[in-house]
Write a protein that holds these residues in place. Structure first.
Motif, PDB file in Angstrom:
ATOM      1  N   PHE A   1      17.461  40.521   4.511  1.00 15.10           N
ATOM      2  CA  PHE A   1      17.253  41.087   3.184  1.00 15.10           C
ATOM      3  C   PHE A   1      17.839  40.159   2.129  1.00 15.10           C
ATOM      4  CE2 PHE A   1      16.792  45.102   5.552  1.00 15.10           C
ATOM      5  CZ  PHE A   1      15.612  45.539   4.986  1.00 15.10           C
ATOM      6  N   ALA A   2      17.142  40.053   1.002  1.00 12.52           N
ATOM      7  CA  ALA A   2      17.582  39.169  -0.071  1.00 12.52           C
ATOM      8  C   ALA A   2      17.520  39.895  -1.409  1.00 12.52           C
ATOM      9  CB  ALA A   2      16.692  37.932  -0.116  1.00 12.52           C
ATOM     10  N   ARG A   3      18.434  39.521  -2.295  1.00 19.52           N
ATOM     11  CA  ARG A   3      18.450  40.051  -3.664  1.00 19.52           C
ATOM     12  C   ARG A   3      17.758  39.050  -4.584  1.00 19.52           C
ATOM     13  NH1 ARG A   3      23.620  40.685  -1.703  1.00 19.52           N
ATOM     14  NH2 ARG A   3      24.237  38.828  -2.855  1.00 19.52           N
ATOM     15  N   ASP A   4      17.424  39.482  -5.787  1.00 21.19           N
ATOM     16  CA  ASP A   4      16.719  38.627  -6.746  1.00 21.19           C
ATOM     17  C   ASP A   4      17.465  37.337  -7.052  1.00 21.19           C
ATOM     18  OD1 ASP A   4      14.493  40.211  -6.931  1.00 21.19           O
ATOM     19  OD2 ASP A   4      14.923  40.977  -8.934  1.00 21.19           O
ATOM     20  N   GLU A   5      18.791  37.372  -7.009  1.00 15.99           N
ATOM     21  CA  GLU A   5      19.565  36.177  -7.361  1.00 15.99           C
ATOM     22  C   GLU A   5      19.802  35.234  -6.177  1.00 15.99           C
ATOM     23  OE1 GLU A   5      22.459  39.583  -6.619  1.00 15.99           O
ATOM     24  OE2 GLU A   5      20.632  39.351  -7.790  1.00 15.99           O
ATOM     25  N   ASP A   6      19.394  35.624  -4.977  1.00 11.00           N
ATOM     26  CA  ASP A   6      19.573  34.759  -3.803  1.00 11.00           C
ATOM     27  C   ASP A   6      18.685  33.520  -3.904  1.00 11.00           C
ATOM     28  OD1 ASP A   6      21.422  36.516  -2.777  1.00 11.00           O
ATOM     29  OD2 ASP A   6      20.055  37.434  -1.345  1.00 11.00           O
ATOM     30  N   LEU A   7      19.215  32.405  -3.400  1.00 15.24           N
ATOM     31  CA  LEU A   7      18.516  31.124  -3.490  1.00 15.24           C
ATOM     32  C   LEU A   7      17.590  30.886  -2.303  1.00 15.24           C
ATOM     33  CD1 LEU A   7      21.402  28.794  -4.719  1.00 15.24           C
ATOM     34  CD2 LEU A   7      19.568  29.814  -6.076  1.00 15.24           C
TER      35      LEU A   7
ATOM     36  N   THR B   1      15.288  30.905  -7.141  1.00 13.62           N
ATOM     37  CA  THR B   1      15.784  32.222  -6.759  1.00 13.62           C
ATOM     38  C   THR B   1      14.608  33.096  -6.326  1.00 13.62           C
ATOM     39  OG1 THR B   1      15.575  33.172  -8.966  1.00 13.62           O
ATOM     40  CG2 THR B   1      17.683  32.096  -8.441  1.00 13.62           C
ATOM     41  N   VAL B   2      14.939  34.192  -5.679  1.00 13.61           N
ATOM     42  CA  VAL B   2      13.911  35.165  -5.291  1.00 13.61           C
ATOM     43  C   VAL B   2      13.183  35.641  -6.554  1.00 13.61           C
ATOM     44  CG1 VAL B   2      13.523  37.468  -4.329  1.00 13.61           C
ATOM     45  CG2 VAL B   2      15.085  35.873  -3.177  1.00 13.61           C
TER      46      VAL B   2
ATOM     47  N   ALA C   1      12.702  41.967  -0.891  1.00 13.04           N
ATOM     48  CA  ALA C   1      12.408  40.638  -0.347  1.00 13.04           C
ATOM     49  C   ALA C   1      13.292  40.363   0.862  1.00 13.04           C
ATOM     50  CB  ALA C   1      12.648  39.578  -1.411  1.00 13.04           C
ATOM     51  N   ALA C   2      12.817  39.462   1.700  1.00 11.40           N
ATOM     52  CA  ALA C   2      13.604  38.975   2.838  1.00 11.40           C
ATOM     53  C   ALA C   2      13.371  37.465   2.943  1.00 11.40           C
ATOM     54  CB  ALA C   2      13.182  39.660   4.125  1.00 11.40           C
TER      55      ALA C   2
ATOM     56  N   ARG D   1      11.948  29.133   6.264  1.00 16.16           N
ATOM     57  CA  ARG D   1      10.640  29.157   6.926  1.00 16.16           C
ATOM     58  C   ARG D   1       9.692  30.167   6.292  1.00 16.16           C
ATOM     59  NH1 ARG D   1      10.947  29.612  13.111  1.00 16.16           N
ATOM     60  NH2 ARG D   1       8.769  29.093  12.808  1.00 16.16           N
ATOM     61  N   GLU D   2      10.259  31.318   5.802  1.00 19.00           N
ATOM     62  CA  GLU D   2       9.386  32.382   5.315  1.00 19.00           C
ATOM     63  C   GLU D   2      10.122  33.289   4.340  1.00 19.00           C
ATOM     64  OE1 GLU D   2       6.881  34.708   8.195  1.00 19.00           O
ATOM     65  OE2 GLU D   2       8.329  36.260   7.672  1.00 19.00           O
ATOM     66  N   VAL D   3       9.408  33.699   3.289  1.00 18.38           N
ATOM     67  CA  VAL D   3       9.903  34.712   2.366  1.00 18.38           C
ATOM     68  C   VAL D   3       8.893  35.861   2.427  1.00 18.38           C
ATOM     69  CG1 VAL D   3      10.475  35.301  -0.020  1.00 18.38           C
ATOM     70  CG2 VAL D   3      11.000  33.015   0.855  1.00 18.38           C
ATOM     71  N   ALA D   4       9.407  37.065   2.630  1.00 18.52           N
ATOM     72  CA  ALA D   4       8.541  38.237   2.735  1.00 18.52           C
ATOM     73  C   ALA D   4       8.833  39.209   1.606  1.00 18.52           C
ATOM     74  CB  ALA D   4       8.764  38.926   4.084  1.00 18.52           C
ATOM     75  N   PHE D   5       7.798  39.879   1.137  1.00 15.90           N
ATOM     76  CA  PHE D   5       7.928  40.919   0.121  1.00 15.90           C
ATOM     77  C   PHE D   5       7.341  42.205   0.655  1.00 15.90           C
ATOM     78  CE2 PHE D   5       7.878  37.003  -2.396  1.00 15.90           C
ATOM     79  CZ  PHE D   5       9.042  37.195  -3.137  1.00 15.90           C
ATOM     80  N   PHE D   6       8.018  43.307   0.356  1.00  9.83           N
ATOM     81  CA  PHE D   6       7.544  44.607   0.843  1.00  9.83           C
ATOM     82  C   PHE D   6       8.023  45.707  -0.103  1.00  9.83           C
ATOM     83  CE2 PHE D   6      11.197  42.948   3.037  1.00  9.83           C
ATOM     84  CZ  PHE D   6      12.146  43.951   2.943  1.00  9.83           C
TER      85      PHE D   6
END
Length: 84
Positions: free
Chosen positions: A60-66, A30-31, A54-55, A73-78
């Motif tokens: 956009f992604a939530r903490d529980e997203d897989l 998960t995120v 996160a994305a 390809r990429e996970v981004a944090f901002f």
């Protein structure tokens, strides 16, 4: 095991002392689990704060997203974006 590209934006870039990194990941996580792994590895508990967003592949992604490393390809944090 797959390598996951992780990118940091805005003030997180300075805090993490890097723009991006490749992280070896085994299996789906998960995120939130990724945040925990990075916070420990980089010694940056700031990543665990709820305001850090996160994305996954620009969505956009939530903490529980897989995150499936073989498909993502990429996970981004901002930090949160403020506007006027």
């Amino acid at each position: 095991m797959a390598n996951l590209k992780v990118v940091f934006f805005a003030s997180l870039r300075e805090t993490m002392k890097c723009d991006e990194l490749e992280l070896p990941v085994e299996g789906t996580l998960t995120v939130r689990q990724l945040k925990e792994k990075l916070a420990e590895q980089l010694q940056q508990p700031l990543l665990l704060e709820e305001k850090v967003k996160a994305a996954i592949d620009f969505d956009f992604a939530r903490d529980e997203d897989l995150i499936e490393p073989d498909k993502v390809r990429e996970v981004a944090f901002f930090p949160p974006v403020t506007g006027g």
